[in-house]
Every structure is written in C-alpha cells, then in structure tokens.
Motif scaffolding. Structure first.
Motif, short mmCIF file in Angstrom:
data_model
loop_
_atom_site.label_atom_id
_atom_site.label_comp_id
_atom_site.label_asym_id
_atom_site.label_seq_id
_atom_site.Cartn_x
_atom_site.Cartn_y
_atom_site.Cartn_z
N ALA A 36 0.83 -1.21 0.00
CA ALA A 36 0.00 0.00 0.00
C ALA A 36 0.86 1.26 0.00
CB ALA A 36 -0.93 -0.01 1.21
N THR A 48 1.89 1.98 -3.40
CA THR A 48 0.79 2.16 -4.36
C THR A 48 0.10 3.51 -4.17
OG1 THR A 48 0.46 -0.24 -4.22
CG2 THR A 48 -1.22 1.00 -5.37
N VAL A 56 -5.05 0.75 -4.85
CA VAL A 56 -4.68 0.28 -3.52
C VAL A 56 -5.60 -0.85 -3.08
CG1 VAL A 56 -4.27 0.96 -1.12
CG2 VAL A 56 -3.90 2.62 -2.96
N ILE A 69 -4.02 -4.63 -2.26
CA ILE A 69 -4.13 -5.26 -0.94
C ILE A 69 -4.90 -6.58 -1.03
CG2 ILE A 69 -5.15 -5.01 1.37
CD1 ILE A 69 -4.40 -2.06 1.24
N MET A 120 -3.48 5.28 6.32
CA MET A 120 -3.84 4.01 5.69
C MET A 120 -3.98 2.92 6.74
SD MET A 120 -4.49 2.57 2.77
CE MET A 120 -5.26 0.94 2.83
N VAL A 138 -4.64 -0.85 7.26
CA VAL A 138 -4.64 -2.17 6.60
C VAL A 138 -5.10 -3.21 7.61
CG1 VAL A 138 -3.24 -3.89 5.42
CG2 VAL A 138 -2.77 -1.46 5.06
#
Length: 408
Positions: A175, A178, A188, A192, A248, A250
């Motif tokens: 990520a 990206t 993205v 992922i 971000m 994740v």
C-alpha cells in the motif's frame, strides 16, 4: 505594467513559493513530531504487552504517555494563541484470542472501567493490534502494528496467526508503494486484495482509510478494502495528488471472505461531526458537548476521558440522536478467525511518497513462521523497490533516457 514592475514580479512569485515551502515543511514537522511521540509510546507498550498484562492498564498507560509526550512540545503561543495538541483517543489494544476457547472483547469495551470483562489479561499467542494517535496543531499521525504475545525467534508464531500477521505487513508495504501521485484509490484496494490472498487471507470488508488535513482524519478522498458489490457501485473514485496526507489502515482477516458484522454493543469511542449544527435542548447535553469540543475538537474521544462518565453518557444521547456526535461501531469477525492490522500515515511529496509514522517495532520475519510465501514475481519486484527513488537513481534514469532519445 512598467519594466521595473515586470522585473519585480518574479521576485514576488519566488517569495510566495518560499513561504509556501516553509509552511509545508512546518506542517510536515508537526506531523512528524506527533509520529515520534507515538512511536516511543508504542515501543513502551510492546514491552509491557506480555502474558498476564491487563489490557485496560495498557490502554491507560498509553493515554498517559501520549499526554506527557505532547505536553513537552509546542508550548509557546503563536500570535497569542496556544497550539492545540494531544492524544487522538485511539490508544487501543484489540486482543484476537482464539474465539473458540474464550470470548473476544472489543477494545472499546476494555477501556470502560465497569465493563464485566475489563479485567481481561493477555494470554500467550494472542494476536494483539496496538493503535495510537496524536496531533500537533490539528496535524495528526496515527500508527498501528500487530504483535503475537510470547512469540520469539526461537518459538515463532505459526499457523493462521502467522499467516494473517505476515499478510497484513506485506499488504501495508505494498500500500505504501501504491499510494503515489497519479494512482487511484482502486489501485490500492486491488493491490491489498491480491497480496493478502498469498497467505489465504482477505482484507476486512468495507474498512476505510482516509485523506487527512488539519483537524480532519476522515477526509473526502477515501480508500476501501474488500468492498461489497453495493460499495463498488457507490464508492467514489479518487486520484492521489502531490501534497496530500493519508492515514492508511490495513486490516486483514484469516477468514475466507473477510466479512465482519456490527453487533449491538455499547461503544465508548465517539467523534464530533463538524458538518452538523443543532441547538441541543438539555442543559446536561450542552455541558457535555462543550466539554467534548474543548477536549477533543474534531478528533475521536473516549467517554472515559470526560469528567463524569455516567453524566457524559446521558448527555451524549441527545447529541448522537441529532448526529452532532457519531459513535464508533463495534465490529466483529466470525469465531475462529484472527485479524491483524498495520496503520501508517504517509505524505505525497515531489520526490515520491514519504512515511510520516515509523516502521513497525515488533514485526520481524523470524517471529512469524508460515508455510505459504509470496510467489507473484510482479508483487515481489514492487516490494523490493525503495519507497522513494534516490536522487542518484533519478539522475541516472534521466541521463539514460536522454541518451536513448539522442540515439533515436
């Protein structure tokens, strides 16, 4: 315009650029200062997150350390105004125990002193996500990483625990590479989804990551993980632009489909919605809302941080009913699954994406032993690239391109 005025014009433009650059540097420094504080606190909490540690105690300790860290910086007033700073009330630990042997309690509940399971302690092999946030002058940095309690190089985490942690970290690294100028949010989402599948895992359905600006951590530009068909239709496409900052998040599940469900659980984390205005009728509601504005501003807050928890819970009811304040929903994944997460804050600079928050402290390949490994050569090549291209490499690339153009 006279010749003299024309000659002076470029200088004015140059001066404007210089101011703009200084402001950008100061903004990044405020983000970075917040990131340095939460990095130090994360390191301390990881040391304390051992078998037998009480989860609530760790959350309280995290709050105290962040408050102490932010109290030591930016204490001079700017033009007579104090610089706002403090913890985003995101100091949370989420222990994904084996749900078939003992129940998992959402971290929001663990922060409530009177919750019947607020006495929960960490056990060996718990998959624990530690998330912290702080801001300086409204410029926020949020960071999260996942650990496995008791795992060592001699006795690493194995099985689905190892799979989900390894998948989450590799997804986070992808990520980072990206989210770059010109790419879209869907790039993205796809990246992922692809890489987490290498370990038989899935991103948690519908989880959002957002653009950040001053006093805003849930901006208009967003990235969605593992969207449903309806979300794919309705979700807005966004293109990443230079100068933007993103948080971000994740989140990867060991489940087959990454699905999560919202249950009827009493949350303790809320956030003011600054786009909504409403004149509260009850005196207690107005008093509590005023306290929220003073202590948290536009950032998330835990009800425990307010002066009187019982009175505050009652006072928030009217604010929630009229959408002045929104509760953070408690989300569950199915029994027998594990969830690992990494959160980073990143800024898109002229030279490429740059991490504001620090790399994970706990994660090392030798701490998670998996039978599956990444085999996709294209993804492996992307992960092997530096996050930002060095100036030397750029010059070499430009020189090569120039020579090729001459030959043509």
């Amino acid at each position: 315009m006279s010749d003299k005025e024309q000659a002076a014009a470029p200088a004015a433009v140059e001066e404007k650029k210089q101011v703009s650059s200084t402001e950008a540097d100061l903004t990044k420094y405020k983000h970075q200062t917040a990131a340095d504080i939460i990095h130090g606190v994360t390191k301390k909490l990881i040391e304390l997150a051992v078998e037998g540690a009480k989860v609530l105690d760790l959350c309280v300790e995290g709050d105290k350390l962040i408050e102490a860290g932010t109290a030591g910086v930016y204490n001079k007033s700017v033009k007579g105004v104090k610089v706002s700073k403090g913890a985003l009330d995101l100091c949370t630990l989420n222990a994904d125990a084996d749900l078939e042997t003992r129940p998992r309690v959402p971290y929001e509940h663990l922060r409530e002193q009177r919750h019947p399971q607020s006495e929960q302690v960490l056990a060996k092999d718990d998959v624990v996500k530690i998330q912290l946030g702080a801001h300086i002058d409204g410029f926020a940095s949020i960071s999260a990483e996942t650990i496995v309690v008791g795992a060592t190089a001699e006795s690493p985490a194995t099985g689905r625990r190892a799979d989900v942690v390894k998948a989450a970290w590799h997804a986070a690294e992808l990520a980072m590479r990206t989210i770059k100028v010109g790419n879209k949010n869907w790039n993205v989402t796809e990246a992922i989804g692809n890489i987490s599948g290498a370990w038989g895992c899935k991103p948690v359905e519908g989880m959002l990551s957002c653009q950040q600006t001053q006093n805003v951590i849930d901006g208009k530009k967003r990235i969605i993980l593992n969207p449903s068909e309806g979300q794919k239709r309705d979700f807005e496409t966004a293109t990443f632009v230079e100068g933007e900052v993103y948080g971000m998040d994740v989140l990867i599940s060991s489940g087959d489909d990454g699905k999560a469900r919202i249950e009827e659980s009493r949350t303790t984390i809320y956030q003011r919605d600054s786009t909504i205005t409403y004149q509260l009728k009850m005196k207690n509601s107005r008093a509590v809302f005023s306290e929220v504005q003073k202590k948290a501003g536009a950032f998330p807050f835990n009800i425990r941080s307010l002066e009187d928890e019982k009175r505050s819970r009652m006072g928030l009811q009217e604010a929630v009913q009229h959408n002045l304040v929104k509760p953070y929903e408690v989300v569950y994944t199915p029994a027998g699954t594990f969830v690992a997460g990494f959160h980073f804050t990143i800024v898109l600079l002229p030279g490429g994406p740059s991490l504001i928050t620090h790399p994970p402290i706990w994660y090392k390949p030798e701490l998670v032993k998996t039978e599956k490994e990444l085999e996709d050569e294209e993804l492996k090549a992307t992960l092997a690239r530096n996050l930002r291209e060095s100036k030397k490499s750029k010059k070499k690339k430009t020189k090569t391109e120039g020579e090729e153009a001459k030959e043509e």
